[in-house]
Every structure is written in C-alpha cells, then in structure tokens.
Design a protein around this motif. Sequence first.
Motif, PDB file in Angstrom:
ATOM      1  N   ILE A   1     -10.728  27.453   3.768  1.00 44.20           N
ATOM      2  CA  ILE A   1     -10.872  28.374   2.637  1.00 44.20           C
ATOM      3  C   ILE A   1      -9.983  29.598   2.864  1.00 44.20           C
ATOM      4  N   LYS A   2      -9.108  29.871   1.932  1.00 47.75           N
ATOM      5  CA  LYS A   2      -8.171  30.986   2.070  1.00 47.75           C
ATOM      6  C   LYS A   2      -8.823  32.315   1.699  1.00 47.75           C
ATOM      7  N   GLU A   3      -8.105  33.396   2.020  1.00 49.63           N
ATOM      8  CA  GLU A   3      -8.663  34.736   1.885  1.00 49.63           C
ATOM      9  C   GLU A   3      -9.137  35.059   0.473  1.00 49.63           C
ATOM     10  N   GLU A   4      -8.335  34.725  -0.527  1.00 46.16           N
ATOM     11  CA  GLU A   4      -8.720  35.102  -1.887  1.00 46.16           C
ATOM     12  C   GLU A   4     -10.012  34.421  -2.319  1.00 46.16           C
ATOM     13  N   ALA A   5     -10.239  33.197  -1.840  1.00 41.61           N
ATOM     14  CA  ALA A   5     -11.483  32.496  -2.171  1.00 41.61           C
ATOM     15  C   ALA A   5     -12.654  33.079  -1.390  1.00 41.61           C
ATOM     16  N   ARG A   6     -12.412  33.478  -0.148  1.00 39.41           N
ATOM     17  CA  ARG A   6     -13.485  34.089   0.640  1.00 39.41           C
ATOM     18  C   ARG A   6     -13.996  35.361  -0.032  1.00 39.41           C
ATOM     19  N   LEU A   7     -13.086  36.124  -0.571  1.00 39.06           N
ATOM     20  CA  LEU A   7     -13.474  37.376  -1.221  1.00 39.06           C
ATOM     21  C   LEU A   7     -14.382  37.159  -2.420  1.00 39.06           C
ATOM     22  N   LEU A   8     -14.297  35.962  -3.020  1.00 34.97           N
ATOM     23  CA  LEU A   8     -15.148  35.662  -4.172  1.00 34.97           C
ATOM     24  C   LEU A   8     -16.621  35.641  -3.797  1.00 34.97           C
ATOM     25  N   PHE A   9     -16.904  35.309  -2.538  1.00 29.85           N
ATOM     26  CA  PHE A   9     -18.305  35.304  -2.108  1.00 29.85           C
ATOM     27  C   PHE A   9     -18.856  36.728  -2.075  1.00 29.85           C
ATOM     28  N   ALA A  10     -18.008  37.671  -1.689  1.00 30.51           N
ATOM     29  CA  ALA A  10     -18.446  39.064  -1.706  1.00 30.51           C
ATOM     30  C   ALA A  10     -18.772  39.502  -3.129  1.00 30.51           C
ATOM     31  N   GLU A  11     -17.942  39.078  -4.063  1.00 31.08           N
ATOM     32  CA  GLU A  11     -18.184  39.414  -5.466  1.00 31.08           C
ATOM     33  C   GLU A  11     -19.447  38.740  -5.988  1.00 31.08           C
ATOM     34  N   ALA A  12     -19.648  37.481  -5.560  1.00 29.95           N
ATOM     35  CA  ALA A  12     -20.819  36.731  -6.035  1.00 29.95           C
ATOM     36  C   ALA A  12     -22.123  37.389  -5.592  1.00 29.95           C
ATOM     37  N   LEU A  13     -22.099  38.030  -4.435  1.00 24.30           N
ATOM     38  CA  LEU A  13     -23.315  38.638  -3.916  1.00 24.30           C
ATOM     39  C   LEU A  13     -23.737  39.885  -4.681  1.00 24.30           C
ATOM     40  N   LYS A  14     -22.889  40.335  -5.591  1.00 22.42           N
ATOM     41  CA  LYS A  14     -23.320  41.418  -6.477  1.00 22.42           C
ATOM     42  C   LYS A  14     -24.459  40.946  -7.375  1.00 22.42           C
ATOM     43  N   ASP A  15     -24.423  39.647  -7.698  1.00 20.92           N
ATOM     44  CA  ASP A  15     -25.438  39.077  -8.590  1.00 20.92           C
ATOM     45  C   ASP A  15     -26.495  38.276  -7.846  1.00 20.92           C
ATOM     46  N   ASN A  16     -26.160  37.824  -6.623  1.00 21.77           N
ATOM     47  CA  ASN A  16     -27.083  36.982  -5.867  1.00 21.77           C
ATOM     48  C   ASN A  16     -27.870  37.826  -4.873  1.00 21.77           C
ATOM     49  N   GLU A  17     -29.191  37.726  -4.917  1.00 20.84           N
ATOM     50  CA  GLU A  17     -30.032  38.515  -4.030  1.00 20.84           C
ATOM     51  C   GLU A  17     -30.791  37.661  -3.021  1.00 20.84           C
ATOM     52  N   SER A  18     -30.568  36.336  -3.018  1.00 21.66           N
ATOM     53  CA  SER A  18     -31.354  35.463  -2.148  1.00 21.66           C
ATOM     54  C   SER A  18     -30.620  35.071  -0.867  1.00 21.66           C
ATOM     55  N   LEU A  19     -29.306  34.909  -0.924  1.00 22.85           N
ATOM     56  CA  LEU A  19     -28.549  34.408   0.222  1.00 22.85           C
ATOM     57  C   LEU A  19     -28.542  35.421   1.365  1.00 22.85           C
ATOM     58  N   THR A  20     -28.983  34.982   2.538  1.00 22.15           N
ATOM     59  CA  THR A  20     -28.982  35.866   3.709  1.00 22.15           C
ATOM     60  C   THR A  20     -28.163  35.292   4.863  1.00 22.15           C
ATOM     61  N   GLU A  21     -27.818  34.003   4.795  1.00 24.19           N
ATOM     62  CA  GLU A  21     -27.033  33.371   5.854  1.00 24.19           C
ATOM     63  C   GLU A  21     -25.840  32.636   5.237  1.00 24.19           C
ATOM     64  N   LEU A  22     -24.647  33.035   5.641  1.00 24.35           N
ATOM     65  CA  LEU A  22     -23.428  32.396   5.131  1.00 24.35           C
ATOM     66  C   LEU A  22     -22.507  32.109   6.307  1.00 24.35           C
ATOM     67  N   ASN A  23     -22.171  30.833   6.504  1.00 24.09           N
ATOM     68  CA  ASN A  23     -21.318  30.443   7.615  1.00 24.09           C
ATOM     69  C   ASN A  23     -19.928  30.086   7.102  1.00 24.09           C
ATOM     70  N   LEU A  24     -18.960  30.959   7.386  1.00 26.48           N
ATOM     71  CA  LEU A  24     -17.561  30.699   7.106  1.00 26.48           C
ATOM     72  C   LEU A  24     -16.784  30.714   8.425  1.00 26.48           C
ATOM     73  N   LYS A  25     -17.394  30.192   9.456  1.00 29.29           N
ATOM     74  CA  LYS A  25     -16.825  30.192  10.795  1.00 29.29           C
ATOM     75  C   LYS A  25     -15.425  29.598  10.808  1.00 29.29           C
ATOM     76  N   ASP A  26     -14.555  30.241  11.586  1.00 26.65           N
ATOM     77  CA  ASP A  26     -13.158  29.830  11.719  1.00 26.65           C
ATOM     78  C   ASP A  26     -12.335  30.177  10.491  1.00 26.65           C
ATOM     79  N   GLU A  27     -12.928  30.859   9.530  1.00 25.71           N
ATOM     80  CA  GLU A  27     -12.175  31.258   8.352  1.00 25.71           C
ATOM     81  C   GLU A  27     -11.885  32.756   8.353  1.00 25.71           C
ATOM     82  N   GLY A  28     -12.345  33.471   9.382  1.00 24.78           N
ATOM     83  CA  GLY A  28     -12.015  34.886   9.521  1.00 24.78           C
ATOM     84  C   GLY A  28     -12.559  35.773   8.431  1.00 24.78           C
ATOM     85  N   ILE A  29     -13.820  35.580   8.059  1.00 24.17           N
ATOM     86  CA  ILE A  29     -14.362  36.323   6.929  1.00 24.17           C
ATOM     87  C   ILE A  29     -14.291  37.830   7.133  1.00 24.17           C
TER      88      ILE A  29
END
Length: 257
Positions: free
Chosen positions: A194-222
């Motif tokens: 997963i490239k950087e621009e796609a990783r950043l989308l998860f940060a944006e998604a968490l503006k609306d998501n309040e349930s996710l507490t564990e996210l593993n993007l290991k080896d992707e340099g989040i």
Amino acid sequence: AAPLRTLRLAGNVLCGVDKQGTGIYTADGLSKLCDAISSEHCRLEALDMRGNCIFAVGAALLGGALATNRTLTTLDLSDNNLHINGAASIGDALRVNRTLRELDLGENQVQAAGARALSQSLASNHTLRTLKLSRNKLLEAGATSVGELLRSTQSLKHLDLGDNGLGSAGATHLAEALRSNRSLVGLNLCNNHIKEEARLLFAEALKDNESLTELNLKDEGIGAALMAGAAAPTKAATKLLERTKTFKRGAQPGPAA
C-alpha cells in the motif's frame, strides 16, 4: 464423562492427501466427522482442522454440517486448499449458522471470487466476530467485495486481510468502507504493498469511524508516511497515530469479543 469441547486435528491428512499431493483423496473420515458435528448430541465448541487438504469437496461436506450445528464457536480451516468453491460452501453455511464467532480461512486460494461469495453470505450473518483471510490472493477485486461487507455488517469486529496483494487501489476501497462501518475494532492489512497516498486515506477515514482501535499496516511505514515532510502533522494523521496500535509482525487481530 464431560462432553468433548475442543478438538485439534491439524495436519492429520484427514482426506488421504498430504500437502505434496501424495495419496488418494477420500472423504470417508471427514464425512463421519461431519455426521458427529451435525448430531444433536454434539457439544464441540472449538475445531482446528488446519493443514488437512480437504479441498472444496470437503468444504461442501463441512458446510452442510455447519448449517445445522449449534455449538461450534471457533473453526480453523486455514491451509486446506478450499479455493473459490470451498469458500462459497462455507459462506452458504454461515447464512444460517448462528453460533460460529471465529473463522480462519487463511491460505486457501480463496481469491476475489471466493471473497465475493463470502461477503455476500456474511451480509446476512450477525454472529461471526472474527474473520481471517490472510494469504488468499484477494487482490483489488477481493478488497472491493470485503469493502461492501464492511458497509453492511454491524457484527464483525476483527478482520485479517494480510498478504493479499490488495495494493493501493484495494486499500482505498477499504478505507472508504471504514467511514460507514461501526463495528470493526481490529484490521490487519500488513504486507499488501500500500503506497503513501492510500495509507493517508485511513487517517481521513478515522474522522468518521469511531470503532477501529487496531490497524496493522506493518512494513508499509505508516508513521513515516504520515509525518514525513510535515512541519506539523495533520489532525487526521495525529488521530490515526494516537488511536491505532501496531501488531507485531505476523500477529493476527485479537480474539472475538
């Protein structure tokens, strides 16, 4: 005597064929096991059948047993060469099964078509809490199907999609789905290129998501991706770094709640 609650049959060549393809396939032993699982006297709660090469034929038999079983809560079918049709058979069983809470289908060549069949079946299942689909070559198309499931499910809490070749396009579908999901707590996406621009989308998604507490993007340099080049991190980036935990390499999402 106390009834049997846990049965571990990993790597027992239940159907006569080993991982090297040696032997002659027979479902006789598996059929007897399925009869026992289907019995009204069954009290089994956990079944480990990983690494038995039961193939799609065996998955169809087991799916029939799962459709009537009312005791199993944990089932490990990883590394069984289920392929697309086998995954679909297990999915069909989960349309009616109301007790299974944790299912491991990792390393089964499920592929995108199998992910689509599973996702469609699980849309009507409200019991499963943990689904493990690592190393199944789901690719972007599989991520699209799983994303559709995440938009509809209100029960799935832990999802493992590690090492599936999802790529940035597949990750984008999942990030968008997280905006409307309200149940998922843990998501494993390690080793998916997963490239950087796609990783950043998860940060944006968490503006609306309040349930996710564990996210593993290991080896992707989040962390580096979110912070590099920024004099001050964005609010979304800070939110992601503060609210997510990183699994150790190879770790799976936690047990069902």
